[in-house]
Design a protein around this motif. Structure first.
Motif, PDB file in Angstrom:
ATOM      1  N   PHE A 106       0.858  -1.187   0.000  1.00 38.98           N
ATOM      2  CA  PHE A 106       0.000   0.000   0.000  1.00 38.98           C
ATOM      3  C   PHE A 106       0.893   1.236   0.000  1.00 38.98           C
ATOM      4  O   PHE A 106       2.019   1.161   0.481  1.00 38.98           O
ATOM      5  CB  PHE A 106      -0.899  -0.017   1.240  1.00 38.98           C
ATOM      6  N   PRO A 107       0.425   2.374  -0.491  1.00 42.39           N
ATOM      7  CA  PRO A 107      -0.899   2.616  -1.062  1.00 42.39           C
ATOM      8  C   PRO A 107      -1.066   1.946  -2.435  1.00 42.39           C
ATOM      9  O   PRO A 107      -0.105   1.727  -3.150  1.00 42.39           O
ATOM     10  CB  PRO A 107      -0.939   4.134  -1.207  1.00 42.39           C
ATOM     11  N   ALA A 157      -3.930   6.096  13.432  1.00 39.09           N
ATOM     12  CA  ALA A 157      -4.220   7.255  12.578  1.00 39.09           C
ATOM     13  C   ALA A 157      -2.976   7.669  11.780  1.00 39.09           C
ATOM     14  O   ALA A 157      -3.046   7.932  10.582  1.00 39.09           O
ATOM     15  CB  ALA A 157      -4.724   8.425  13.417  1.00 39.09           C
ATOM     16  N   TYR A 158      -1.838   7.665  12.459  1.00 40.17           N
ATOM     17  CA  TYR A 158      -0.576   8.009  11.791  1.00 40.17           C
ATOM     18  C   TYR A 158      -0.284   7.027  10.651  1.00 40.17           C
ATOM     19  O   TYR A 158       0.080   7.405   9.537  1.00 40.17           O
ATOM     20  CB  TYR A 158       0.555   7.985  12.825  1.00 40.17           C
ATOM     21  N   LEU A 159      -0.486   5.756  10.952  1.00 42.47           N
ATOM     22  CA  LEU A 159      -0.291   4.686   9.978  1.00 42.47           C
ATOM     23  C   LEU A 159      -1.170   4.886   8.741  1.00 42.47           C
ATOM     24  O   LEU A 159      -0.711   4.808   7.600  1.00 42.47           O
ATOM     25  CB  LEU A 159      -0.674   3.370  10.678  1.00 42.47           C
ATOM     26  N   LEU A 160      -2.446   5.193   8.984  1.00 44.86           N
ATOM     27  CA  LEU A 160      -3.380   5.330   7.868  1.00 44.86           C
ATOM     28  C   LEU A 160      -3.054   6.558   7.019  1.00 44.86           C
ATOM     29  O   LEU A 160      -3.163   6.521   5.797  1.00 44.86           O
ATOM     30  CB  LEU A 160      -4.815   5.401   8.397  1.00 44.86           C
ATOM     31  N   ARG A 161      -2.629   7.655   7.690  1.00 46.03           N
ATOM     32  CA  ARG A 161      -2.308   8.862   6.946  1.00 46.03           C
ATOM     33  C   ARG A 161      -1.012   8.706   6.139  1.00 46.03           C
ATOM     34  O   ARG A 161      -0.934   9.122   4.987  1.00 46.03           O
ATOM     35  CB  ARG A 161      -2.152  10.076   7.895  1.00 46.03           C
ATOM     36  N   GLN A 170      -0.205 -12.546   2.087  1.00 45.08           N
ATOM     37  CA  GLN A 170       0.067 -11.836   0.839  1.00 45.08           C
ATOM     38  C   GLN A 170       0.843 -10.535   1.103  1.00 45.08           C
ATOM     39  O   GLN A 170       1.517 -10.019   0.224  1.00 45.08           O
ATOM     40  CB  GLN A 170      -1.296 -11.538   0.208  1.00 45.08           C
ATOM     41  N   PHE A 171       0.732 -10.029   2.341  1.00 40.92           N
ATOM     42  CA  PHE A 171       1.336  -8.737   2.659  1.00 40.92           C
ATOM     43  C   PHE A 171       2.496  -8.854   3.643  1.00 40.92           C
ATOM     44  O   PHE A 171       2.883  -7.865   4.260  1.00 40.92           O
ATOM     45  CB  PHE A 171       0.258  -7.786   3.180  1.00 40.92           C
ATOM     46  N   ASP A 172       3.061 -10.056   3.774  1.00 35.19           N
ATOM     47  CA  ASP A 172       4.170 -10.290   4.704  1.00 35.19           C
ATOM     48  C   ASP A 172       5.317  -9.302   4.525  1.00 35.19           C
ATOM     49  O   ASP A 172       5.798  -8.706   5.485  1.00 35.19           O
ATOM     50  CB  ASP A 172       4.715 -11.713   4.541  1.00 35.19           C
ATOM     51  N   THR A 173       5.773  -9.163   3.284  1.00 34.14           N
ATOM     52  CA  THR A 173       6.909  -8.281   3.010  1.00 34.14           C
ATOM     53  C   THR A 173       6.556  -6.838   3.366  1.00 34.14           C
ATOM     54  O   THR A 173       7.335  -6.133   4.004  1.00 34.14           O
ATOM     55  CB  THR A 173       7.292  -8.365   1.521  1.00 34.14           C
ATOM     56  N   PHE A 174       5.374  -6.435   2.959  1.00 31.33           N
ATOM     57  CA  PHE A 174       4.899  -5.077   3.260  1.00 31.33           C
ATOM     58  C   PHE A 174       4.871  -4.837   4.770  1.00 31.33           C
ATOM     59  O   PHE A 174       5.378  -3.822   5.259  1.00 31.33           O
ATOM     60  CB  PHE A 174       3.506  -4.882   2.654  1.00 31.33           C
ATOM     61  N   ILE A 175       4.301  -5.783   5.510  1.00 32.49           N
ATOM     62  CA  ILE A 175       4.188  -5.642   6.965  1.00 32.49           C
ATOM     63  C   ILE A 175       5.580  -5.530   7.588  1.00 32.49           C
ATOM     64  O   ILE A 175       5.829  -4.670   8.436  1.00 32.49           O
ATOM     65  CB  ILE A 175       3.380  -6.823   7.559  1.00 32.49           C
ATOM     66  N   ASN A 176       6.503  -6.374   7.135  1.00 30.05           N
ATOM     67  CA  ASN A 176       7.881  -6.312   7.626  1.00 30.05           C
ATOM     68  C   ASN A 176       8.525  -4.966   7.354  1.00 30.05           C
ATOM     69  O   ASN A 176       9.236  -4.419   8.193  1.00 30.05           O
ATOM     70  CB  ASN A 176       8.729  -7.393   6.966  1.00 30.05           C
ATOM     71  N   ARG A 177       8.294  -4.455   6.157  1.00 31.53           N
ATOM     72  CA  ARG A 177       8.900  -3.163   5.790  1.00 31.53           C
ATOM     73  C   ARG A 177       8.359  -2.037   6.663  1.00 31.53           C
ATOM     74  O   ARG A 177       9.094  -1.138   7.051  1.00 31.53           O
ATOM     75  CB  ARG A 177       8.652  -2.849   4.304  1.00 31.53           C
ATOM     76  N   VAL A 178       7.058  -2.085   6.964  1.00 37.16           N
ATOM     77  CA  VAL A 178       6.483  -1.041   7.809  1.00 37.16           C
ATOM     78  C   VAL A 178       7.017  -1.158   9.233  1.00 37.16           C
ATOM     79  O   VAL A 178       7.402  -0.177   9.856  1.00 37.16           O
ATOM     80  CB  VAL A 178       4.937  -1.121   7.816  1.00 37.16           C
ATOM     81  N   LEU A 179       7.074  -2.380   9.748  1.00 41.17           N
ATOM     82  CA  LEU A 179       7.455  -2.566  11.150  1.00 41.17           C
ATOM     83  C   LEU A 179       8.960  -2.452  11.376  1.00 41.17           C
ATOM     84  O   LEU A 179       9.393  -1.937  12.393  1.00 41.17           O
ATOM     85  CB  LEU A 179       6.965  -3.928  11.653  1.00 41.17           C
ATOM     86  N   ALA A 191      21.587   2.860  10.646  1.00 40.10           N
ATOM     87  CA  ALA A 191      20.460   2.816   9.717  1.00 40.10           C
ATOM     88  C   ALA A 191      19.282   3.532  10.359  1.00 40.10           C
ATOM     89  O   ALA A 191      19.114   3.509  11.573  1.00 40.10           O
ATOM     90  CB  ALA A 191      20.105   1.384   9.400  1.00 40.10           C
ATOM     91  N   ILE A 192      18.491   4.213   9.544  1.00 40.37           N
ATOM     92  CA  ILE A 192      17.371   5.002  10.065  1.00 40.37           C
ATOM     93  C   ILE A 192      16.064   4.265   9.796  1.00 40.37           C
ATOM     94  O   ILE A 192      15.794   3.854   8.665  1.00 40.37           O
ATOM     95  CB  ILE A 192      17.347   6.384   9.390  1.00 40.37           C
ATOM     96  N   SER A 193      15.259   4.116  10.827  1.00 41.94           N
ATOM     97  CA  SER A 193      13.963   3.451  10.671  1.00 41.94           C
ATOM     98  C   SER A 193      13.073   4.302   9.784  1.00 41.94           C
ATOM     99  O   SER A 193      12.855   5.475  10.053  1.00 41.94           O
ATOM    100  CB  SER A 193      13.285   3.265  12.025  1.00 41.94           C
ATOM    101  N   THR A 194      12.566   3.709   8.740  1.00 44.31           N
ATOM    102  CA  THR A 194      11.702   4.452   7.825  1.00 44.31           C
ATOM    103  C   THR A 194      10.915   3.465   6.971  1.00 44.31           C
ATOM    104  O   THR A 194      11.364   2.351   6.746  1.00 44.31           O
ATOM    105  CB  THR A 194      12.547   5.377   6.920  1.00 44.31           C
ATOM    106  N   TYR A 195       9.746   3.908   6.522  1.00 42.67           N
ATOM    107  CA  TYR A 195       9.007   3.086   5.586  1.00 42.67           C
ATOM    108  C   TYR A 195       9.168   3.696   4.210  1.00 42.67           C
ATOM    109  O   TYR A 195       8.874   4.866   4.015  1.00 42.67           O
ATOM    110  CB  TYR A 195       7.529   3.011   5.959  1.00 42.67           C
ATOM    111  N   LYS A 196       9.685   2.915   3.261  1.00 41.22           N
ATOM    112  CA  LYS A 196       9.999   3.475   1.944  1.00 41.22           C
ATOM    113  C   LYS A 196       8.943   3.232   0.888  1.00 41.22           C
ATOM    114  O   LYS A 196       9.171   3.518  -0.271  1.00 41.22           O
ATOM    115  CB  LYS A 196      11.344   2.917   1.460  1.00 41.22           C
ATOM    116  N   GLY A 197       7.808   2.672   1.280  1.00 45.65           N
ATOM    117  CA  GLY A 197       6.781   2.422   0.284  1.00 45.65           C
ATOM    118  C   GLY A 197       7.293   1.517  -0.816  1.00 45.65           C
ATOM    119  O   GLY A 197       8.024   0.565  -0.548  1.00 45.65           O
TER     120      GLY A 197
END
Ligand SMILES: [Zn+2]
Ligand SMILES: [Zn+2]
Ligand SMILES: [Zn+2]
Ligand SMILES: [Zn+2]
Length: 367
Positions: A28-29, A157-161, A192-201, A229-235
């Motif tokens: 996502f998105p 809310a932060y997650l959704l935004r 189906q979203f394992d990789t995505f979840i890992n990247r976010v967390l 390394a800096i924690s970040t979600y790179k989409g």
């Protein structure tokens, strides 16, 4: 068929899950423009209607069936029109998924399409179909089980935004109906979203080699051994690429020996060249008789030169199967068209609309 009296909640929840599978969505998105294009549906911004009628977008939006967007079905072909005037990217994406919902839920096929096209349904019937499209949109844009999984560690809310890129209004709606939607967990979508979840967390970008990795509990960068390394979600932005080997979840080669290419693999060492097949940490301690007393044992990724837990070289790196990171650094590929929606600075329709709407003539317009 008559319009049902109530929104078909269960059917819509099933359809949303099926849609995510059909479209092979794994992050996502969601890239709505590519999905629309791939399905052969047309996409038309209100500014095109406005231009051909020599009025501004707001004027044309008031004359069209909806301020935000609507769908027309002519000779079996769907065209989604959307307000590109003052609308934000988040709001446009919601509108598109709402309209895709009308199509995917069969509203145009099951019910009288001329009425749908012209907005001629009575209020009650309209509300039922609108509710169905909204339930679909929120469960495709931010599926309840995935949101719940991630909210254990991140503010909802932060997650959704940020991660799901929802508007403020959509965020409030998502939160309001989260527990209601969670009652319909037909089967686990989360896999189906394992990789995505890992990247976010766990996603981190290394400040030195810019490698992006998502390893729970990582202290060291697996490529260059840096610790900041800096924690970040790179989409879905492409990652910096460092060569490596394709391994399964246990650090074992999927296809062939990383040194000699032997394809008949079994056991810890290659039967042909003798190299140790699993990429893992080399850190261990011996007692005075030379027995292994302790070992880190951390299994590594196929391109990991260092253990993310203790910073020791991996077996592949110590056997020189992997070269030092600074000699193999490669820039990521050019951003594919499908990433347009994920880029907060890109005009989401810049490249897609002109191609997708070219063949739609004026007689396809609803008025
Ligand atoms: Zn609608
Ligand atoms: Zn690094
Ligand atoms: Zn070998
Ligand atoms: Zn280690």
């Amino acid at each position: 068929m008559g319009i049902p009296f109530f929104a078909r909640y269960r059917m819509v929840m099933l359809a949303a899950a099926q849609f995510l599978r059909d479209e092979h969505v794994t992050a996502f998105p969601i890239d709505a423009a590519s999905i629309i294009k791939r399905n052969g549906w047309g996409l038309k911004p209100y500014s095109e209607y406005a231009k051909s009628r020599h009025v501004d977008v707001n004027t044309v939006a008031r004359e069209l069936p909806s301020e935000d967007g609507f769908t027309v079905r002519k000779s079996g072909k769907y065209t989604i029109a959307y307000n590109d005037g003052v609308r934000t990217r988040e709001r446009i994406r919601w509108t598109l998924l709402h309209e895709i919902g009308h199509i995917y839920l069969g509203h145009f096929k099951e019910f009288d399409e001329t009425l749908l096209n012209r907005g001629g349904l009575d209020d009650r019937a309209m509300r039922v179909l609108e509710n169905e499209a909204d339930v679909f949109a929120r469960n495709v844009l931010a599926p309840a089980p995935i949101v719940r999984e991630l909210s254990r560690n991140v503010n909802t809310a932060y997650l959704l935004r940020t991660v799901f890129d929802l508007s403020g209004q959509a965020t409030r709606m998502r939160i309001r109906y989260l527990s209601a939607d969670l009652r319909f967990r037909f089967e686990s979508l989360t896999q189906q979203f394992d990789t995505f979840i890992n990247r976010v967390l766990y996603g981190k970008e290394c400040t030195v080699c810019h490698y992006y990795f998502a390893t729970p509990g990582a202290i060291y960068c697996p490529v260059c051994r840096n610790t900041d390394a800096i924690s970040t979600y790179k989409g879905v932005t492409p990652d910096m690429i460092y060569d490596g080997f394709e391994l399964d979840g246990n650090g074992y080669p999927k296809h062939e020996c990383p040194r000699c290419g032997n394809e008949q693999l079994s056991g810890e060492h290659c039967k042909v060249c003798g190299v140790s097949l699993t990429n893992k940490c080399t850190n261990f301690q011996e007692d005075s008789w030379g027995n292994i007393e302790w070992e880190c044992g951390e299994v590594a990724d196929g391109n990991a030169r260092f253990c993310t837990k203790c910073g020791s070289p991996t077996t592949y790196f110590s056997h020189k199967l992997l070269l030092p990171w600074d000699s193999v650094k490669r820039q990521p590929r050019d951003r594919p068209v499908s990433d347009l929606f994920a880029d907060p600075f890109a005009d989401p329709f810049e490249k897609v609309t002109s191609a997708a709407t070219k063949e739609i003539s004026d007689q396809d317009l609803p008025f």
